[in-house]
Design a protein around this motif. Structure first.
Motif, short mmCIF file in Angstrom:
data_model
loop_
_atom_site.label_atom_id
_atom_site.label_comp_id
_atom_site.label_asym_id
_atom_site.label_seq_id
_atom_site.Cartn_x
_atom_site.Cartn_y
_atom_site.Cartn_z
N ARG A 15 1.26 -1.65 0.15
CA ARG A 15 0.35 -0.28 -0.45
C ARG A 15 0.99 0.91 0.12
O ARG A 15 0.68 1.95 -0.55
CB ARG A 15 -0.82 0.08 1.34
CG ARG A 15 -2.23 -1.25 0.96
CD ARG A 15 -3.32 -0.78 2.44
NE ARG A 15 -2.62 -0.80 3.36
CZ ARG A 15 -2.85 -1.92 3.59
NH1 ARG A 15 -3.25 -3.54 4.10
NH2 ARG A 15 -1.90 -2.27 5.69
N ALA A 16 1.57 1.09 0.88
CA ALA A 16 2.22 2.79 0.80
C ALA A 16 3.09 2.38 -0.39
O ALA A 16 3.79 4.00 -1.04
CB ALA A 16 4.22 2.29 2.10
N ALA A 17 3.67 1.16 -0.89
CA ALA A 17 4.42 1.60 -2.09
C ALA A 17 3.76 2.29 -3.23
O ALA A 17 3.84 3.45 -4.02
CB ALA A 17 5.26 0.47 -3.17
N LYS A 18 1.96 1.76 -3.53
CA LYS A 18 1.29 2.61 -4.33
C LYS A 18 1.15 3.60 -4.31
O LYS A 18 1.06 4.63 -5.11
CB LYS A 18 -0.09 1.40 -4.22
CG LYS A 18 0.26 0.16 -5.00
CD LYS A 18 -0.91 -0.83 -4.87
CE LYS A 18 -1.86 -0.88 -6.13
NZ LYS A 18 -3.41 -2.21 -5.50
N ALA A 19 1.18 4.38 -2.87
CA ALA A 19 0.80 5.63 -2.59
C ALA A 19 1.83 6.54 -2.68
O ALA A 19 1.83 7.17 -3.53
CB ALA A 19 0.81 5.61 -0.62
N MET A 20 3.04 5.62 -2.49
CA MET A 20 4.04 6.85 -3.80
C MET A 20 4.28 6.88 -4.67
O MET A 20 5.04 8.11 -5.11
CB MET A 20 5.22 6.02 -2.48
CG MET A 20 6.56 7.27 -2.53
SD MET A 20 6.80 8.78 -1.81
CE MET A 20 7.33 8.32 -1.03
N GLN A 21 4.44 6.14 -5.53
CA GLN A 21 4.05 5.66 -7.25
C GLN A 21 2.74 6.82 -7.12
O GLN A 21 3.25 7.86 -8.17
CB GLN A 21 3.79 4.36 -7.68
CG GLN A 21 3.38 4.55 -8.62
CD GLN A 21 3.35 3.05 -9.54
OE1 GLN A 21 3.52 1.70 -8.60
NE2 GLN A 21 3.31 3.21 -10.69
N TYR A 22 1.94 6.67 -6.79
CA TYR A 22 0.76 7.77 -6.70
C TYR A 22 1.07 8.94 -6.32
O TYR A 22 0.85 10.08 -7.14
CB TYR A 22 -0.66 7.83 -6.21
CG TYR A 22 -1.87 8.48 -6.69
CD1 TYR A 22 -2.39 8.40 -7.44
CD2 TYR A 22 -2.02 9.97 -5.45
CE1 TYR A 22 -3.61 9.32 -7.64
CE2 TYR A 22 -2.59 10.44 -5.36
CZ TYR A 22 -3.98 10.56 -6.67
OH TYR A 22 -4.59 11.07 -6.78
N LEU A 23 1.76 9.28 -5.05
CA LEU A 23 2.47 11.24 -4.62
C LEU A 23 3.47 12.05 -5.77
O LEU A 23 3.24 12.30 -6.19
CB LEU A 23 1.96 10.44 -3.18
CG LEU A 23 1.19 10.77 -2.06
CD1 LEU A 23 2.30 10.65 -0.87
CD2 LEU A 23 -0.04 11.71 -2.61
N THR A 24 4.15 10.80 -6.81
CA THR A 24 4.71 10.73 -7.66
C THR A 24 4.59 10.71 -9.06
O THR A 24 5.80 10.64 -9.90
CB THR A 24 6.80 10.36 -6.85
OG1 THR A 24 6.13 8.90 -6.80
CG2 THR A 24 6.56 10.73 -5.47
N GLN A 25 3.61 10.73 -9.23
CA GLN A 25 3.32 10.62 -11.03
C GLN A 25 3.83 11.49 -11.66
O GLN A 25 3.77 11.25 -12.96
CB GLN A 25 1.49 10.15 -10.54
CG GLN A 25 1.10 11.93 -10.50
CD GLN A 25 -0.50 10.88 -10.35
OE1 GLN A 25 -0.55 9.96 -11.30
NE2 GLN A 25 -1.61 11.18 -10.38
N GLY A 26 3.84 12.89 -11.22
CA GLY A 26 4.57 14.16 -11.67
C GLY A 26 5.39 13.85 -12.59
O GLY A 26 5.46 14.59 -14.03
N TYR A 27 6.42 12.52 -12.24
CA TYR A 27 7.96 12.33 -13.01
C TYR A 27 7.41 12.02 -13.94
O TYR A 27 8.15 11.57 -15.37
CB TYR A 27 8.48 11.45 -11.83
CG TYR A 27 9.25 11.97 -11.10
CD1 TYR A 27 10.17 13.54 -11.12
CD2 TYR A 27 8.94 12.00 -9.19
CE1 TYR A 27 10.72 13.51 -9.91
CE2 TYR A 27 9.35 12.29 -8.43
CZ TYR A 27 10.45 13.49 -8.85
OH TYR A 27 10.82 13.82 -7.63
N HIS A 28 6.23 11.35 -14.38
CA HIS A 28 6.13 10.02 -15.57
C HIS A 28 5.14 10.84 -16.23
O HIS A 28 4.57 10.71 -17.41
CB HIS A 28 5.45 8.80 -14.78
CG HIS A 28 6.50 8.38 -13.52
ND1 HIS A 28 7.27 7.64 -14.49
CD2 HIS A 28 5.98 8.37 -12.92
CE1 HIS A 28 7.95 7.25 -13.68
NE2 HIS A 28 7.07 7.29 -12.48
#
Length: 184
Positions: free
Chosen positions: A32-45
């Motif tokens: 869950r934390a990994a998915k949350a971090m991916q979402y919170l940093t999606q601006g890189y993509h």
């Protein structure tokens, strides 16, 4: 998927904090934390061109346009803690206007990267300038930083305000004053 690479790192983090990642309440936390971090940093993509997707329209409007109180959520690049606030954008169109929802999308794209507020403000202003070719752009961000509130000096009522003015909003005191007055 990126979060699959992050999941074992969060499991190690929990172990290094002295927790048991296998206990009932934490078993799915690394994922869950990994998915949350991916979402919170999606601006890189995301890219500005893909995000705007042609939503720039011809217009003979040349008066100040303001979009205010755009919520933003970002992560401080120094502590990986959130900062939360509002972004206000004003621009002086010069033959082109930007679709309204694109302002929020631009704010989100740059906010969803590890950031400092000063750079975030500049990135948003420069993106609006690039996309619209506006005669002037102003961006003001007001935010509360958890790194200031939850740790360190622990000042609960502190907030930070940053501004970037480009073009005519920088050069003309009258244009700048109009922008600031309309934010009230």
């Amino acid at each position: 998927m990126i979060h699959e690479n992050l999941t074992p790192l969060y499991r190690d983090l929990l172990s290094n904090l002295g927790e048991d990642p296998e206990r009932e309440g934490l078993q799915d936390t690394p994922k869950r934390a990994a998915k949350a971090m991916q979402y919170l940093t999606q601006g890189y993509h995301q890219s500005l061109d893909e995000l705007v997707n042609g939503a720039v329209f011809s217009s003979d409007t040349d008066e100040l346009v303001i979009v205010k109180d755009i919520e933003l959520y970002s992560l401080c690049e120094h502590h990986l803690l959130p900062f939360i606030g509002k972004c206000h954008i004003g621009y002086l169109p010069q033959g082109k206007v930007l679709g309204l929802s694109k302002f929020a999308r631009i704010v989100d794209m740059y906010s969803r990267r590890l950031q400092i507020q000063e750079l975030l403000t500049k990135q948003i202003a420069e993106a609006i300038q690039e996309v619209t070719g506006a005669a002037g752009v102003g961006v003001i961000i007001e935010a509360k930083h958890m790194c200031m509130m939850m740790r360190g000096v622990e000042k609960q009522n502190s907030s930070m305000r940053t501004s970037v003015m480009l073009g005519q909003l920088r050069a003309s005191q009258n244009s700048r004053q109009e922008f600031l007055k309309l934010l009230d």
